[in-house]
Motif scaffolding. Sequence first.
Motif, short mmCIF file in Angstrom:
data_model
loop_
_atom_site.label_atom_id
_atom_site.label_comp_id
_atom_site.label_asym_id
_atom_site.label_seq_id
_atom_site.Cartn_x
_atom_site.Cartn_y
_atom_site.Cartn_z
N GLN A 190 0.82 -1.20 0.00
CA GLN A 190 0.00 0.00 0.00
C GLN A 190 0.85 1.26 0.00
N ALA A 193 1.85 1.90 -3.54
CA ALA A 193 0.73 2.47 -4.30
C ALA A 193 0.48 3.92 -3.90
N ASP A 194 0.44 4.18 -2.59
CA ASP A 194 0.14 5.53 -2.12
C ASP A 194 1.23 6.52 -2.53
#
Length: 206
Positions: A190, A193-194
Amino acid sequence: MARVSQQHLDARRRQILDGAAVCFARNGFHATSMQDVLKEVDLSAGAVYRYFGGKEELIAAIASEVLETVRGTLEQAARESPPPTPDVLVPRALATMRELRPTTLDTGEWLFPRLMIQVWTESTRNPGLTAVLADGYAEIRSAWGGMAQSYKDAGLLPEGADVDAMARAMIALVQGFAAQMALFGDIPPQALADGTRALMLIGRAT
């Protein structure tokens, strides 16, 4: 004498490559001897040298596999509609590699990032490996060209965008994440992705 099947040959080759990868990631390329590899895979010298002539051939084969996997991931993504944006694609590329090569070291650390550091380091002194990487990176940049065309077709990228410059930047992003994993420990998908998504939003703040 019974004929050895191709499946058996492929499995033996996989066993040797996986064992060599563990040795290189754990001890470093130059600190690893072929005897270390033989011990890791529990095979005779003749069985291993049937497939690979030495450490240089092993690390070149490992690098080629990695580059082929990345290229395949990009080519598959380019066929999707709509195409996955970089904040999806970067974590996916690393997740695919983790799925295909899930081996961990005794510490529980994923092997792949440390292995890539060894490949990059060895390429600075090994012209043969440098050539393998150069060819592989050229193919990946070409695959990014297919991704860029998908983005253009979907209206996500300006027609005049420098595709090769974009490809080099995306390759550097993946390499950078892998280097951080090798040096500082695992990064949650994550976060990849972030972070990538945040870079994509620079200049669009309201």
